[in-house]
Design a protein around this motif. Sequence first.
Motif, mmCIF file in Angstrom:
data_model
loop_
_atom_site.group_PDB
_atom_site.id
_atom_site.type_symbol
_atom_site.label_atom_id
_atom_site.label_comp_id
_atom_site.label_asym_id
_atom_site.label_seq_id
_atom_site.Cartn_x
_atom_site.Cartn_y
_atom_site.Cartn_z
ATOM 1 N N ASN A 419 0.636 -1.254 -0.127
ATOM 2 C CA ASN A 419 0.137 0.468 -0.513
ATOM 3 C C ASN A 419 0.651 1.152 0.248
ATOM 4 O O ASN A 419 0.465 2.524 -0.268
ATOM 5 C CB ASN A 419 -0.783 -0.535 1.364
ATOM 6 N N ASP A 420 2.137 0.885 0.002
ATOM 7 C CA ASP A 420 2.964 2.022 0.454
ATOM 8 C C ASP A 420 3.202 2.702 -1.588
ATOM 9 O O ASP A 420 3.774 3.757 -1.051
ATOM 10 C CB ASP A 420 4.173 2.233 1.176
ATOM 11 N N LEU A 421 3.343 1.711 -2.247
ATOM 12 C CA LEU A 421 3.780 2.339 -3.111
ATOM 13 C C LEU A 421 2.013 2.510 -4.367
ATOM 14 O O LEU A 421 1.789 2.800 -3.787
ATOM 15 C CB LEU A 421 4.133 0.604 -4.426
ATOM 16 N N SER A 422 3.304 3.573 -5.021
ATOM 17 C CA SER A 422 2.186 3.666 -6.055
ATOM 18 C C SER A 422 1.657 3.187 -6.735
ATOM 19 O O SER A 422 2.119 1.967 -7.432
ATOM 20 C CB SER A 422 3.226 5.256 -6.781
ATOM 21 N N GLN A 427 1.090 -2.452 -10.089
ATOM 22 C CA GLN A 427 1.720 -3.112 -10.651
ATOM 23 C C GLN A 427 2.661 -3.781 -11.755
ATOM 24 O O GLN A 427 2.156 -4.765 -11.839
ATOM 25 C CB GLN A 427 0.989 -2.427 -12.327
ATOM 26 N N CYS A 428 4.179 -2.584 -10.992
ATOM 27 C CA CYS A 428 5.087 -3.843 -11.617
ATOM 28 C C CYS A 428 5.805 -4.625 -10.408
ATOM 29 O O CYS A 428 6.571 -5.779 -11.602
ATOM 30 C CB CYS A 428 5.817 -2.233 -11.628
ATOM 31 N N PHE A 429 5.387 -4.415 -9.630
ATOM 32 C CA PHE A 429 5.271 -5.166 -8.506
ATOM 33 C C PHE A 429 4.892 -6.978 -8.940
ATOM 34 O O PHE A 429 4.682 -7.644 -9.497
ATOM 35 C CB PHE A 429 5.012 -4.967 -7.021
ATOM 36 N N SER A 430 3.731 -6.824 -8.846
ATOM 37 C CA SER A 430 2.453 -7.918 -9.074
ATOM 38 C C SER A 430 2.489 -8.319 -10.469
ATOM 39 O O SER A 430 1.916 -9.616 -10.252
ATOM 40 C CB SER A 430 1.003 -7.293 -8.823
ATOM 41 N N TYR A 431 3.058 -7.412 -11.226
ATOM 42 C CA TYR A 431 3.116 -8.394 -12.307
ATOM 43 C C TYR A 431 4.429 -9.442 -12.583
ATOM 44 O O TYR A 431 4.126 -10.931 -13.280
ATOM 45 C CB TYR A 431 3.749 -7.416 -14.089
ATOM 46 N N CYS A 432 5.386 -9.274 -11.625
ATOM 47 C CA CYS A 432 6.194 -10.576 -11.043
ATOM 48 C C CYS A 432 5.810 -11.514 -10.994
ATOM 49 O O CYS A 432 6.366 -12.384 -11.095
ATOM 50 C CB CYS A 432 7.552 -10.051 -10.214
ATOM 51 N N ALA A 433 4.355 -11.848 -10.969
ATOM 52 C CA ALA A 433 3.872 -13.170 -10.215
ATOM 53 C C ALA A 433 3.555 -14.121 -11.300
ATOM 54 O O ALA A 433 3.759 -15.031 -11.318
ATOM 55 C CB ALA A 433 2.120 -13.262 -9.850
ATOM 56 N N ILE A 434 3.752 -13.318 -12.793
ATOM 57 C CA ILE A 434 3.718 -14.052 -13.710
ATOM 58 C C ILE A 434 5.304 -15.031 -14.270
ATOM 59 O O ILE A 434 4.761 -16.343 -14.550
ATOM 60 C CB ILE A 434 3.664 -13.583 -14.739
ATOM 61 N N PHE A 435 6.140 -15.234 -13.253
ATOM 62 C CA PHE A 435 7.188 -15.437 -13.415
ATOM 63 C C PHE A 435 7.004 -17.057 -12.562
ATOM 64 O O PHE A 435 6.543 -16.832 -11.698
ATOM 65 C CB PHE A 435 8.539 -14.766 -13.254
ATOM 66 N N PRO A 436 7.743 -17.463 -12.826
ATOM 67 C CA PRO A 436 7.724 -18.730 -11.691
ATOM 68 C C PRO A 436 8.655 -18.613 -10.641
ATOM 69 O O PRO A 436 9.685 -17.880 -10.620
ATOM 70 C CB PRO A 436 8.234 -20.222 -12.744
ATOM 71 N N LYS A 437 8.487 -19.407 -9.142
ATOM 72 C CA LYS A 437 9.963 -19.292 -8.226
ATOM 73 C C LYS A 437 11.155 -19.438 -8.448
ATOM 74 O O LYS A 437 10.832 -20.094 -9.236
ATOM 75 C CB LYS A 437 9.251 -19.897 -6.768
ATOM 76 N N ASP A 438 11.941 -18.940 -7.934
ATOM 77 C CA ASP A 438 12.895 -18.733 -8.030
ATOM 78 C C ASP A 438 13.594 -18.299 -9.135
ATOM 79 O O ASP A 438 14.885 -18.613 -10.114
ATOM 80 C CB ASP A 438 13.813 -19.838 -7.748
ATOM 81 N N HIS A 439 12.347 -17.441 -10.228
ATOM 82 C CA HIS A 439 13.338 -17.220 -11.491
ATOM 83 C C HIS A 439 14.127 -16.117 -11.100
ATOM 84 O O HIS A 439 13.978 -15.247 -10.478
ATOM 85 C CB HIS A 439 11.757 -17.052 -11.993
ATOM 86 N N LEU A 440 15.176 -16.402 -11.952
ATOM 87 C CA LEU A 440 16.309 -15.136 -12.037
ATOM 88 C C LEU A 440 15.814 -14.064 -13.387
ATOM 89 O O LEU A 440 15.781 -14.296 -14.752
ATOM 90 C CB LEU A 440 17.715 -15.485 -12.665
ATOM 91 N N MET A 441 14.963 -12.612 -12.967
ATOM 92 C CA MET A 441 14.670 -11.388 -13.126
ATOM 93 C C MET A 441 15.923 -10.638 -13.784
ATOM 94 O O MET A 441 16.814 -10.477 -12.805
ATOM 95 C CB MET A 441 13.163 -10.938 -12.869
ATOM 96 N N GLU A 442 16.250 -9.709 -15.123
ATOM 97 C CA GLU A 442 17.429 -9.456 -15.827
ATOM 98 C C GLU A 442 16.400 -8.078 -15.877
ATOM 99 O O GLU A 442 14.979 -7.953 -16.110
ATOM 100 C CB GLU A 442 17.512 -9.895 -17.168
ATOM 101 N N LYS A 443 16.469 -6.964 -15.291
ATOM 102 C CA LYS A 443 16.362 -5.600 -14.903
ATOM 103 C C LYS A 443 15.752 -5.610 -16.074
ATOM 104 O O LYS A 443 15.044 -4.321 -16.518
ATOM 105 C CB LYS A 443 17.547 -4.972 -14.277
ATOM 106 N N ARG A 444 16.975 -5.542 -17.126
ATOM 107 C CA ARG A 444 16.733 -4.239 -18.420
ATOM 108 C C ARG A 444 15.391 -5.101 -19.206
ATOM 109 O O ARG A 444 14.434 -4.375 -19.669
ATOM 110 C CB ARG A 444 17.797 -4.669 -19.540
ATOM 111 N N LYS A 445 14.999 -6.396 -19.139
ATOM 112 C CA LYS A 445 13.609 -7.002 -19.846
ATOM 113 C C LYS A 445 12.535 -6.967 -19.002
ATOM 114 O O LYS A 445 11.409 -6.851 -19.227
ATOM 115 C CB LYS A 445 14.176 -8.496 -20.060
ATOM 116 N N LEU A 446 12.310 -6.634 -17.484
ATOM 117 C CA LEU A 446 11.081 -6.588 -16.812
ATOM 118 C C LEU A 446 11.114 -5.165 -17.048
ATOM 119 O O LEU A 446 10.039 -4.668 -16.732
ATOM 120 C CB LEU A 446 12.091 -6.612 -15.058
#
Length: 919
Positions: A419-422, A427-446
Motif C-alpha cells: 500500500n505504500d507503493l504508488s 502493477q510493476c511488482f504484482s506483474y512479477c507473479a507471472i514468473f515461476p518461483k526462484d526465477h532469475l529476472m533481468e532488470k532490462r527485460k523486466l
Amino acid sequence: MADVLVSKVLEELTSIVAREIEQEVRLVVGVKKEVQMLTTKFQLIKGVLVDAENRQVKDDAVKLWMRELKNISYDMDDVLDEWTTAIQKSQIMGDERVSAENKRKVRCLICFSCFRCREVGVRRDIAVKIKDLNARLDIIVDQQHAFNFVSFQKETKQVERFTTTSFIDVAEVKGRDQEQKAIMKKLLTESSQTPSLHIISIVGMGGIGKTTLAKLVYNDDEVKTHFETRIWVCVSDPFDEIKIAKAILESLTNEAPNLHELQTILQNIRKSLEGKKFLLILDDVWEENSAKWIQLKDCLKCGSPGSRILVTTRKEIVASAIGCIDIHKIGQLSAEDSWFLFSQIAFFGWSSGEREPLEHIGRKIASRCKGLPLAVKTLGSLLVTKKSKSEWQTIMDSEVWELENAEVDIFPHLWLSYNDLSPPLRQCFSYCAIFPKDHLMEKRKLIELWMAHGYIKETTKKDMETIGEEYFQNLASRSFFQDINIDDNFYDISYTCKMHDIVHDFAQYIRRDECFSMEVSSSVESSMESVSNEARYSRIVLAGKGSLPAQFEGGFVVTAVLSSFFNELTCLRSLDLSNRHIEEIPPTISQLIHLRQLDLSSNDHLKSLPETLCELYNLQTLNVYGCRNLAKLPDGVRKLVNLRHLHIRGTGPILMSKEIRKLSFLRTLEWVQVFYDREAFSLGDLESLNLLQGLLMLSGLANVDDMDEAKKAQLKKKKGINRMRLAFNGKEREGRIRHDEELLEVLEPHANLETLGIHGYEGSVFPDWIMSLLNLKRVYLTRFKNCEKLPPLGKLPFLESLVLEEMERLKKLGVEFLGIETSSQQEISSSVTVFPKLTTLGLGPLKELEEWDDGMNKNGEENVTNFTILPCLCSLYIWHCPKLKLEALPDYLLQKMPAFQGCLTKEERREKAKQILHL
C-alpha cells in the motif's frame, strides 16, 4: 488492482479523444458520445472502489462484481489500444500513399481504395465493441447502486498496523546471534570520528525479523550497562512528529505528558537527555521525507558522546533520509534455524511418537519459508493441531497464498509495504507473479515488459526507461527484490534479481485469476483450451524439459504451431520465443496488433523475418540477439514507428536497412555493421537517432569511404551513449593509417562516455578528444598496429580499468602515459596523483614492450615531491610480454597492490612478483 485499471482506462479514454480531435481522425459517427458515457461511468465507479476492495474480502457477491469490473477494464484497454492502432495505421498508410503517388499514381489509387474499405471495416468493428462494453458497464453501475458502496477519498486498502514493544522471550529466538553481535558492535564501539548523532538502521522486508533483532539488542545486559537511558518508540505510519516526541518524553519521565506544542515537548526531551548516553530505538519507520526529521534530530544531539539511535525500516531510502551512518541489511534464517523454530511451534506438546512420522515432511515445509521467520511461525501454528500425514501433505502441496491463514497472518505485513507503493509500482511488482518461483529476472527485460503492459508512462522530463529504472530501484530498496547481482563484462552491465518465495506468493495472491502459466507438453489445441478465459497475463513455455509434443519436430518449432498460437492469443502485449530453434516466423504474426515486446533471441536457424512483422505498429522492443544466421531486417522496418529497443548483437554481418534512421524513438541500437554498400545503413544514418542510450558498437569501420558521411553520425550529440566500441575491421585499403586517424578523429563521443573500446586501429596517433572524456571509467585498447605512444591516460580522474592488448609497436610506457608533465628532460614539475581511481590494469600480449619509465632520475630518486601513482590498484595482469623484465617494473606498481602488502622490502616484492607475474 481494480483502482489502477480503472484509472488507466480513464486516462486512455481522455487521451484518445484528444488525439482524435488533434489529428483529425474519425472512426464512426456516435463513438465519441459512447466514449463520453463510458468516461462518466468509470468516474462514478472509481469513487467507490476503496469500499469495494475492502468488502470483497468477506462478500463473495462484491468479489464477483470486482472481477467483472476488472474484466471490462482489461477489455476496454484492448479496444482502446485497437483504436489507437487503427489511427496510427491510417497515418502510416497515408504517408506511404503520398510517398508512392509520385511513382505509380494509378496503381496507388487502386491500392488506397482497397485500404479505405478495410479501414472502414475496422472502424465499425471498434464501434461495435465500444457499444458492447458500454452495455456491460451499465450492468456494473446498476449493481454498484444495489451494493450501496460508500465513497472514500483514500485509495489504499487499510491494513491494521501493529504497535511493537521492547519485550521479548530471548529463549524463543534462534539464528540471530551473529547479527546481534554485529549491531551491538556498532552501538558500543566509540571513536573520535563518530558524529554527534550516530544513527544505525536495520533494513529488510516485512516479517524478516527486524523488530526481533532490535529487541534482542535493546534487552542485552551489556547494552543496558553501557547506556544510561534506553527508549523504545514504535513509529509506524502515518508519521506524527508530536506523537513520536510525546512517546520519547513519556518513556523518559514515566508520565504521559499533557503537552501539545512541539516546541515545549522537545525542550523537555532535551532537558531529560542532556549529558546522558542514551539509546533510542525507532521501530517500523516509514517516513522518507528528510525535512520532517530535522527538528527531532537537532533536539537529540544533546546527549553525551556515544549516544545511538537504532532505526528499523523496510526501505533504504528511509535510512538515508534520517541520516543513517550504518545500514545493516538483515538476512534470512538458515535452513537449520528455520527448522528449529518451526519444530518448536508445530510439535509443541507432541510426543516423540506423534512427531517422528512427520519430521521429514515438516523439514520440507520449513524450507519452503525460505528463512522468513513470520512464515515459519505461521505455518508452524497452522500445523500444531493437524496430526495426520495427509493434512501436512496438503499444506506442503498448496501455494502459500491459497492457505486460509496467509491473508490473516502473513500478508498483512506485506500489504503495508504494498500500500505504500504508488499505483504504477503496484502493477510493476504484482506483474512479477507471472514468473515461476526462484526465477532469475533481468532488470532490462523486466523494464521492457513493464513498458509493454503500459505500467510506465513517459513524462516531458523523463522517458519510460529512466522511470522504469527508478521503479526497479524503488522496489529493490523496499526488499521486494533480493539477490541483486551485477554482471559486468566490460561492455555489458546486466542486473539480475529474484523474489523471495513468500513475496512471490503475495504477488500471486494479488493477481489471482489474472495470471496463467504453463508448459506446452501436449497438443497446442488442448493447451489453448486450458487457458482460463479470465487470465490476462499468460506465460506459456514452449517445449519444456519433458518429452516434446508432436508439433515440435526434431526440436524445432514449426510454422503451423506458431500460427495456431498467433490465432488464439491476439491480445498479447509481450511474446518470448527466445532459444526455441525457430526456423521461420509465420506472416500471421501481424495479427498480434497489441504486441509491444517480441523476443526472438538465440534462434540460430532463423534466417529472415516476414515483412508482415512491420505491421506491429505498437512494437517497442525487438530482440534478435544471437540469431547468427539472420541476414537482414525487413524492408518495411520504418513502419515500426514506436520501436525503442532493437537488440541486434550477435547476429553476424546483418544487412540493416537505411530506413532505421526514421525510427526517431529508438533508444537501443547496440551494434552497427558498416558495409561497403551505399544502400545499407551507414554512419550518417545515425544522425537523427539522438535518443540512443547505453551501448553502441560500430564495426567494419575500415569500410567507411566518405568522411563527410561519417561526420553526420554526430556521436558527440548522443549524450545517452555511455559505452562505445569502435572496431576498425573491414577491407584492406591504401592509406589505411591516415584513414583510421581521420575517422577516429571524426567519431568523437559525448563527454558522458564511461566505457571506451578501440579494436583494430591502424593509426599511429590518438585524437585529442580522448583526454576530454573525463567520465571514462574503463578503457580497452586492442590490436593496434602502429601506435608507439599512448595518450596521458593517468590524468583521467575516474578511470578504474585499463586493458592494453596486442599493441604491436608499443615498446615503452613512459611518463607521458602516466600524465606527468615535464618542464625539462631532468625535472618533473607537477605534484599530482596519477591514475587516482585505477583498480585493474591488464597488459598483454605486448611482444615489444620492454620498458616502464617511472619518472626516476639516474640515481634512482624521484624528481617530484608529494607524488602519488596508482593509489587504488588491486589487480595487475601481465601476460605474454616476452621483452619485459621484472626489473623494468617500477616498485610503486607492486607496493600499492594488496598481494604485496606483506612484503616489507623491494627485494621481497620482486621475489613474490616472480611467482605471481611469471616475469
